[in-house]
Scaffold this motif. Structure first.
Motif, PDB file in Angstrom:
ATOM      1  N   GLN A  88      -2.395  44.238 -15.741  1.00 28.16           N
ATOM      2  CA  GLN A  88      -2.688  45.324 -14.997  1.00 28.16           C
ATOM      3  C   GLN A  88      -1.065  46.070 -14.376  1.00 28.16           C
ATOM      4  OE1 GLN A  88      -5.662  46.646 -15.535  1.00 28.16           O
ATOM      5  NE2 GLN A  88      -5.626  48.238 -13.815  1.00 28.16           N
ATOM      6  N   TYR A  89      -0.540  45.115 -13.344  1.00 30.48           N
ATOM      7  CA  TYR A  89      -0.176  45.777 -12.422  1.00 30.48           C
ATOM      8  C   TYR A  89       1.377  44.489 -12.229  1.00 30.48           C
ATOM      9  CZ  TYR A  89      -4.199  48.067 -10.861  1.00 30.48           C
ATOM     10  OH  TYR A  89      -4.992  48.537 -10.637  1.00 30.48           O
ATOM     11  N   GLY A  90       1.262  43.981 -13.067  1.00 33.25           N
ATOM     12  CA  GLY A  90       3.481  43.662 -12.984  1.00 33.25           C
ATOM     13  C   GLY A  90       2.956  41.976 -12.755  1.00 33.25           C
ATOM     14  N   ASP A  91       4.390  41.254 -13.132  1.00 34.28           N
ATOM     15  CA  ASP A  91       4.358  39.862 -12.554  1.00 34.28           C
ATOM     16  C   ASP A  91       4.383  40.051 -10.366  1.00 34.28           C
ATOM     17  OD1 ASP A  91       3.856  38.534 -14.303  1.00 34.28           O
ATOM     18  OD2 ASP A  91       6.231  38.281 -14.640  1.00 34.28           O
ATOM     19  N   ASP A  92       4.883  41.045  -9.987  1.00 30.28           N
ATOM     20  CA  ASP A  92       4.615  41.420  -8.775  1.00 30.28           C
ATOM     21  C   ASP A  92       3.586  41.798  -8.157  1.00 30.28           C
ATOM     22  OD1 ASP A  92       4.884  43.166  -9.530  1.00 30.28           O
ATOM     23  OD2 ASP A  92       7.290  43.572  -8.523  1.00 30.28           O
ATOM     24  N   TYR A  93       2.295  41.485  -8.277  1.00 30.64           N
ATOM     25  CA  TYR A  93       1.084  42.037  -7.956  1.00 30.64           C
ATOM     26  C   TYR A  93       0.351  42.142  -6.547  1.00 30.64           C
ATOM     27  CZ  TYR A  93      -2.072  38.895  -8.751  1.00 30.64           C
ATOM     28  OH  TYR A  93      -2.567  37.357  -8.505  1.00 30.64           O
ATOM     29  N   MET A  94       1.279  41.491  -6.317  1.00 34.61           N
ATOM     30  CA  MET A  94       0.453  40.777  -4.637  1.00 34.61           C
ATOM     31  C   MET A  94       1.431  41.472  -3.682  1.00 34.61           C
ATOM     32  SD  MET A  94      -2.249  38.751  -4.384  1.00 34.61           S
ATOM     33  CE  MET A  94      -2.273  37.964  -3.347  1.00 34.61           C
ATOM     34  N   THR A  95       2.481  42.057  -4.053  1.00 35.46           N
ATOM     35  CA  THR A  95       3.605  42.790  -3.585  1.00 35.46           C
ATOM     36  C   THR A  95       2.775  43.883  -3.092  1.00 35.46           C
ATOM     37  OG1 THR A  95       5.390  41.252  -3.820  1.00 35.46           O
ATOM     38  CG2 THR A  95       6.302  43.061  -2.826  1.00 35.46           C
ATOM     39  N   PRO A  96       2.574  44.267  -1.343  1.00 37.80           N
ATOM     40  CA  PRO A  96       2.874  45.950  -1.293  1.00 37.80           C
ATOM     41  C   PRO A  96       3.410  46.288  -2.045  1.00 37.80           C
ATOM     42  CG  PRO A  96       2.068  44.042   0.228  1.00 37.80           C
ATOM     43  CD  PRO A  96       2.875  43.626  -0.560  1.00 37.80           C
ATOM     44  N   VAL A  97       2.899  47.790  -2.315  1.00 35.78           N
ATOM     45  CA  VAL A  97       3.997  48.794  -3.372  1.00 35.78           C
ATOM     46  C   VAL A  97       3.625  50.326  -1.779  1.00 35.78           C
ATOM     47  CG1 VAL A  97       4.909  50.538  -4.744  1.00 35.78           C
ATOM     48  CG2 VAL A  97       4.211  47.866  -5.330  1.00 35.78           C
ATOM     49  N   LYS A  98       4.381  50.757  -1.552  1.00 44.17           N
ATOM     50  CA  LYS A  98       3.988  51.727  -0.157  1.00 44.17           C
ATOM     51  C   LYS A  98       4.516  53.015  -1.311  1.00 44.17           C
ATOM     52  CE  LYS A  98       5.554  54.017   4.076  1.00 44.17           C
ATOM     53  NZ  LYS A  98       5.870  53.905   5.657  1.00 44.17           N
ATOM     54  N   ARG A  99       3.403  53.965  -1.442  1.00 42.68           N
ATOM     55  CA  ARG A  99       3.744  54.855  -2.190  1.00 42.68           C
ATOM     56  C   ARG A  99       2.131  55.863  -2.034  1.00 42.68           C
ATOM     57  NH1 ARG A  99       0.645  54.667  -6.504  1.00 42.68           N
ATOM     58  NH2 ARG A  99       0.480  52.752  -7.552  1.00 42.68           N
TER      59      ARG A  99
END
Length: 213
Positions: free
Chosen positions: A166-177
């Protein structure tokens, strides 16, 4: 389901069912009538069988045509032009367009249920393209419990593979948007009826500032 909850199958042509707590507020269409629940909600997204590499047929184009007729038949000509052909016979499509949408919905459900549980892959048909496509059925066949904020919640055993898809391999990394919820009005203590048009807490200036009207 508790009496204070509303089962909402088709809020603004959403791609999932919403279950709302009518004792609370989650406003993002403040000018809707108070009879339409806008309490805090959870989404329930259906997963239907889709074509796999073991012989399950490609039924999605037929289901998409039924969905379009259910929600907005005026979009059907553009959809068919983009595809180049119809999946369902044209005379059937014309008959369905003249049919009550509630009956078309029943036809869609019956068709999907008839082919349920036979493919190794599933997808949310409404948002198949935008949400990363197919999922392995095996990811959802067993349940595990995961901790969150001091509680244990059920989750599919294949949650890691599902989230990566769904979100990619870095899904545990918060994305500020900016997100869809930033401009909603939330209140966990008061019902949405106080905030919609006609309610005592309806604030037109605030809603305009937040871009909700």
């Amino acid at each position: 389901m508790p009496e204070y909850c509303t089962f909402q199958p088709d809020f603004l042509n959403a791609d999932c069912v919403k279950i709302r707590d009518d004792r609370t507020t989650c406003i993002y269409v403040p000018q809707l009538d108070a009879s339409i629940s806008q309490g805090i909600f959870i989404d329930v997204a259906p997963l239907d069988d889709v074509a796999d590499d073991r012989g399950f047929p490609e039924l999605m184009p037929m289901q998409h045509e039924l969905l379009i007729i259910m929600h907005n038949p005026k979009l059907l000509p553009d959809y068919l032009r983009a595809r180049g052909q119809s999946a369902l016979p044209m005379d059937m499509l014309l008959e369905l367009v003249r049919t009550d949408p509630a009956e078309v919905r029943k036809i869609f459900y019956d068709f999907s249920l008839e082919h349920s549980g036979k493919s190794t892959q599933v997808a949310n048909l409404y948002s198949y393209i935008n949400w990363g496509g197919k999922r392995e059925r095996s990811w959802y066949e067993e349940t595990v419990y995961l901790p969150f904020e001091g509680f244990m919640f059920p989750a599919p055993k294949g949650y890691d593979a599902m989230l990566r898809a769904q979100y990619g391999d870095d899904y545990m990394t918060p994305v500020k948007r900016e997100s869809d919820v930033e401009h909603m009005l939330f209140d966990t203590e008061r019902p949405y009826t106080e905030y919609v048009l006609g309610g005592p807490r309806y604030d037109e200036e605030f809603y305009k500032k937040e871009g909700l009207i």
